[in-house]
Structure formats: structure tokens, C-alpha cells
Design an enzyme around this catalytic site. Structure first.
Site, mmCIF file in Angstrom:
data_model
loop_
_atom_site.group_PDB
_atom_site.id
_atom_site.type_symbol
_atom_site.label_atom_id
_atom_site.label_comp_id
_atom_site.label_asym_id
_atom_site.label_seq_id
_atom_site.Cartn_x
_atom_site.Cartn_y
_atom_site.Cartn_z
ATOM 1 N N SER A 81 -0.305 -7.284 -3.162
ATOM 2 C CA SER A 81 -0.900 -5.953 -3.290
ATOM 3 C C SER A 81 -1.997 -5.767 -2.257
ATOM 4 O O SER A 81 -2.735 -6.700 -1.940
ATOM 5 C CB SER A 81 -1.495 -5.777 -4.685
ATOM 6 O OG SER A 81 -2.295 -4.608 -4.731
ATOM 7 N N TYR A 124 -5.667 -8.568 -12.036
ATOM 8 C CA TYR A 124 -4.490 -8.268 -11.209
ATOM 9 C C TYR A 124 -4.717 -8.721 -9.765
ATOM 10 O O TYR A 124 -3.889 -9.403 -9.165
ATOM 11 C CB TYR A 124 -4.244 -6.756 -11.265
ATOM 12 C CG TYR A 124 -3.107 -6.237 -10.419
ATOM 13 C CD1 TYR A 124 -1.808 -6.257 -10.883
ATOM 14 C CD2 TYR A 124 -3.346 -5.703 -9.154
ATOM 15 C CE1 TYR A 124 -0.766 -5.762 -10.114
ATOM 16 C CE2 TYR A 124 -2.314 -5.208 -8.375
ATOM 17 C CZ TYR A 124 -1.021 -5.241 -8.865
ATOM 18 O OH TYR A 124 0.007 -4.748 -8.103
ATOM 19 N N LYS A 154 -2.775 -11.537 -7.463
ATOM 20 C CA LYS A 154 -2.097 -11.149 -6.225
ATOM 21 C C LYS A 154 -2.677 -11.892 -5.017
ATOM 22 O O LYS A 154 -1.952 -12.226 -4.074
ATOM 23 C CB LYS A 154 -2.186 -9.634 -6.026
ATOM 24 C CG LYS A 154 -1.389 -8.832 -7.072
ATOM 25 C CD LYS A 154 0.092 -9.195 -7.075
ATOM 26 C CE LYS A 154 0.941 -8.241 -7.900
ATOM 27 N NZ LYS A 154 2.371 -8.645 -7.941
#
Lengths: 265, 264
Positions: free
Chosen positions: B141, B154, B158
């Protein structure tokens, strides 16, 4: 050098029995902080704490959430509300290609280096917020996140995650008088590689000890210099703590590669 | 132009929806034999039904046994693996990390990071065993360069995925396997909508469906990302950026680090 902004306040340092953690604990002690030396090796932590005026030792397995709660309870009961948390404990992990790395070896490293940092940063932040006074949180990552080191993929993946957790925390704590820093050491004279095998669970394949990596660390920076750098950063807004100015090229090279990919064709 | 992996087996995780689905559809249109893998088997079957020569398989990326079983089935049906796309992921807790429980962290970490480790590792091992050229891709990401609010867990996962890919490109450099890491900005997917459905019951993952959902709804067409990934297979492109307009995120991060090297 003036009075340290956290003089007489409580600082908790994980992985404090050796290496960078020990150097940070010693430096904090010399600046007048009340240091809690936390380590899975309690005897080692006690030996370090014995040399630091006002310090005490506590056993901590960073993988276990309830262990953190107990260690922080003990620290605050002995020394008062937490002001500084240094999440530093870590292992080198498997020194082998990722395709050869077993799930258990991955989990061993990830649970210490990344889950351990998550629990420490979140619980440390909650305690410091609850205390309602200025504080500072530091996490030890690694300069390797900008330039992959051979056979260190598991380690680097975890340390890249630590950088992001620290980055998230600094944004979130922007409204509190709590600083956040991430330490990005290059090679430092520690026993990270030598201690690795002794720490791994029996039967876990973590690869051969890399003589080259151990040599690089042996020729590395004096941990005392890293300790001073971290102590100087407390109470400031310095987020990125780079220990090796001569490794700046890694950031330039990485960024140049990213820019090339953005402007391809 | 014939694709370098025409007729070869490609495995795409998280392919019942979003970016994974778009990649699966694009690889199918380029003549690859696509295995649509997802924890939602019905959804995977529906996607596979729309792709010539594709099949569906159930996969829980957290479980090593599930990977082995799914890859066995894929190779039995379609032949040796050539392309692995590790794309399955959840948005995870949308909370400040200081308010995120260890259980919520473990949930997202087991899918987004451990799942990527397992998929990239087992994918690479299968491709090496096949002895033919191959390519592995992982979805990371753009957030790793700036850590959006309430996306700390998150972003941490990532960032770890980028680290894994970075290691594997070096490890596989001499073995005819390309490695790429996909760095999407906002893409029109249901990432945030399905988040609450996927979370274990009783685990607080924070408020769902606010501004971030809107940003995704107005995001890039996933088909564009699918084409970009298909184009990268067989090349030496490591970083796959979907949003050139987010270059400033990299510039800002770089400037902050340079400043740290040269205070004053």
C-alpha cells in the site's frame, strides 16, 4: 548540558540487559532518570540495574501481553507513573532466505520484534497518557529497512512494521505532550547475532550464524553513543533517530529507485 | 502481443473482489490459466465463472495447510505454478493503535502479514520446483510512506510486506523469478465495507464506514491496476505505483529523513 527534561521520572527500557538497551538504560541513569531494566534474562537485567543508581530490574517476555501489564505495574509501583518507554527488545531471527524459512521461525521473530513492539508501544502510550504528564516513546527499528541485508528478510520485514507503528503513534499522540521517536541503527557493537541461536526455541531452523554480519556488528558503533543520542532526543520532536550519518546514501538510493519507478515511461 | 505467461498457471489470492478480482480477470484475458482463491468460495466461483479457463479455490491465507492444499489443487488442475499474486487483505482496525487490542492486531497481522509471508514463500517454492520462469507479486500500500490516520496496524503490516518482497527480489534474482510489490493508492474496492463482516466477533475494530470509505469509492478503477500488474509480469519492475499523483508522499517522507540527517 542542562537538567534532563525527564530527570527523576520513570523510564522503562526493554532488552535492557545487553547491547543498545543496556547503553540506553545506563545513559538514562546517568541523566537522573529512574530506570527500569526489563529483559527476558532477569539475571542479566539485575546485573545492569545494579550498576545504575536508582534503577531496578524486571523480567519481561515482550511476546506476552499479560507479562507487559505485570512488568509495567511493578515499574510504576516502584518508581511512579511511567514517563518514558523504550521498546528495544529484539532478536536477529532466521539468517536464511525467506523461501527456506519455516513458519515457526517466522513466528518466533515476528512475535518478539513486531508483536512485542505493538504491545509495548500501545501499553506504554496508555500508561503515559493516564499519567497526564509529558512523556516520550522510542522504538528500535533498523537502518536495514532502507537497504536489504542478505538473509535478513524476516528481521527487516518486522523492523519495517515497527517504523510504521511508531509513525502511527506520533500522529495519534500529536495532541498529547508525548514525543515519539524511531531509532534506526546501522551496525552497533552488540551480540545480536551471537545471542540469536541461544534465544531460539530448540529445534527451530534459523540458519547458520552469518560470520560476516557478526563481524560487521563487532566493528560497529559503540552502543554508548546510541544511548546518548536517545537520551538527547527525549522531550524533543525528533522522530527519525539515525545513528550512522555515513549510511545516508541508503535513503538516497531507495528514494531514487522509487522516483524512477514513478516516472517510468 | 502474446503475454510471456500465456497458458501458464497464475494463482491470485483475495480474488473474489476488488483488486484481486481485477487482476484475475486481466490475467485471464491475457490467456493465463487463473486460479481465483478466496476465503469466500462462492464469490471466487462467481469470478472464475466469468473468466475463460479459470477455476476457484477456497483459501484462508492465515493457515499454512490451506495454502498447501490450495496450491496442490491449483497445480493438479492447471499445471505447475508460474505466477503468484498475494493480494488478500483486510483493512483491519480503524482505531488509533493505542486503542487497538492485541486481539485486533493479531487478526489483521495474521491475514495481511503472516498470510503474505506464507503465500510468497510457498509460491516461490512451487515456482522454483517447476524450474520455469515465474513472477510473484504482493499487494502492499502507498500508505507505508505516510501512515493514514487510524490505519496504523494496516500500514505496519503492509510495510512488512514490502520488506518481505524486498528480501525475495534479492534472493530470487538469479533464479528467473521476478518479484514486484504493488503500492496502490485509493482504489474503488469494498475493502472497508467487508472489514466488519470479516472481523472475529467480539473484537473491537473501531467505527466503520466514514471518510475513508468515501476516498475508496472515488478511487481508481481496479481494472487499471489489473492491467498494470499483468504488464509487469516477466519484467524487472519491482515497485508498481498506481497513483503518480501521490509522489509527494514519497518526497515528504524523504525530506523529513534528510532533515533528520542534517538538523538546522
Amino acid at each position: 548540558m542542562g537538567v534532563h527534561p525527564f530527570k527523576d521520572r520513570t523510564a522503562f527500557v526493554t532488552g535492557g540487559a545487553s547491547g543498545i538497551g543496556r547503553a540506553i538504560a545506563r545513559e538514562f541513569g546517568s541523566r537522573g532518570l529512574q530506570v527500569v531494566v526489563a529483559d527476558i534474562d532477569l539475571a542479566g537485567a539485575e546485573a545492569v540495574a545494579a550498576e545504575i543508581p536508582g534503577a531496578s530490574a524486571v523480567a519481561l517476555d515482550v511476546r506476552a501481553e499479560d507479562n507487559w501489564a505485570a512488568a509495567l505495574d511493578l515499574a510504576e509501583a516502584r518508581h511512579g507513573p511511567l514517563a518514558v518507554l523504550v521498546s528495544n527488545a529484539g532478536v536477529a531471527g532466521p539468517t536464511m532466505p525467506l523461501v527456506d524459512t519455516g513458519l515457526k521461525a517466522w513466528e518466533w521473530t515476528r512475535s518478539i520484534n513486531l508483536d512485542g513492539a505493538f504491545i509495548g508501544l500501545t501499553q506504554g502510550a496508555r500508561r503515559i497518557i493516564a499519567a497526564g504528564r509529558p512523556g516520550h516513546i522510542v522504538a528500535t527499528a533498523s537502518m536495514s529497512v532502507f537497504e536489504m541485508q542478505p538473509r535478513m528478510g524476516t528481521y527487516v520485514a518486522c523492523k519495517a512494521g515497527v517504523v510504521a507503528l511508531a509513525d502511527a503513534l506520533r500522529h495519534e499522540l500529536g495532541d498529547h505532550p508525548i514525543g515519539v521517536s524511531v531509532l534506526l541503527p546501522g551496525p552497533v557493537q552488540t551480540r545480536l547475532i551471537e545471542a540469536n541461536a541461544g534465544r531460539a526455541p530448540a529445534g527451530l531452523g534459523i540458519g547458520a550464524k552469518e560470520a560476516g554480519q557478526a563481524d560487521r556488528l563487532r566493528d560497529g558503533l559503540d552502543p554508548a553513543e546510541v544511548g546518548r543520542q536517545v537520551a538527547d532526543a527525549l522531550g524533543t520532536d525528533r522522530f527519525w533517530l539515525f545513528t550512522h550519518p555515513e549510511l545516508e546514501h541508503r535513503i538516497d538510493t531507495r528514494t531514487a529507485e522509487l522516483k524512477r519507478a514513478l516516472h517510468r515511461g | 502481443m502474446a503475454h510471456s505467461f500465456t497458458g501458464k498457471t497464475a494463482f491470485v489470492s483475495g480474488a473474489a473482489s476488488g483488486i484481486g478480482r481485477a487482476i484475475a480477470e486481466e490475467l485471464g484475458s491475457r490467456g493465463m490459466q487463473v486460479v481465483v482463491a478466496d476465503i469466500d468460495l462462492a464469490g471466487a466461483e462467481e469470478v472464475a465463472a466469468g473468466i475463460a479457463g479459470a477455476s476457484a479455490v477456497k483459501l484462508d491465507v492465515r493457515e499454512e495447510a490451506s495454502w498447501v492444499e490450495a496450491l496442490d489443487l491449483a497445480e493438479f488442475r492447471h499445471g505447475p505454478l508460474a505466477v503468484m499474486i498475494c493480494n488478500a487483505g483486510v483493512a483491519g482496525p480503524t482505531l488509533p493503535i493505542a486503542e487497538t487490542s492485541f486481539e485486533a492486531w493479531q487478526w489483521i497481522r495474521s491475514i495481511n502479514l503472516d498470510g503474505a509471508f506464507l503465500g510468497l514463500k510457498h509460491g516461490a517454492r512451487r515456482i522454483l520446483a517447476a524450474g520455469s520462469p515465474g513472477h510473484i507479486v504482493a499487494t502492499a500500500s502507498m500508505s507505508v510512506f505516510f501512515t493514514p490516520a487510524r490505519m496504523g496496524t494496516y500500514t505496519a503490516c503492509k510495510a512488512g510486506v514490502v520488506g518481505i518482497c524486498d528480501a525475495m527480489r534479492d534472493e530470487l534474482a538469479d533464479r528467473s523469478i521476478g518479484v514486484s510489490v504493488l503500492m496502490p493508492g485509493p482504489v474503488r474496492t469494498a475493502l472497508l465495507e467487508v472489514n466488519a463482516e470479516r472481523a472475529p466477533s467480539g473484537v473491537d475494530i473501531g467505527p466503520q464506514g466514514d471518510g475513508q470509505t468515501g476516498a475508496l469509492r472515488e478511487g481508481l478503477d481496479p481494472a487499471v491496476v489489473g492491467r498494470q500488474v499483468a504488464d509487469a509480469l516477466g519484467t524487472d519492475r519491482f515497485w508498481l505505483f498506481t497513483h503518480p499523483e501521490l509522489e509527494h508522499r514519497i518526497d515528504t517522507r524523504f525530506a523529513a529523513m534528510k532533515q533528520a540527517f542534517h538538523p538546522d
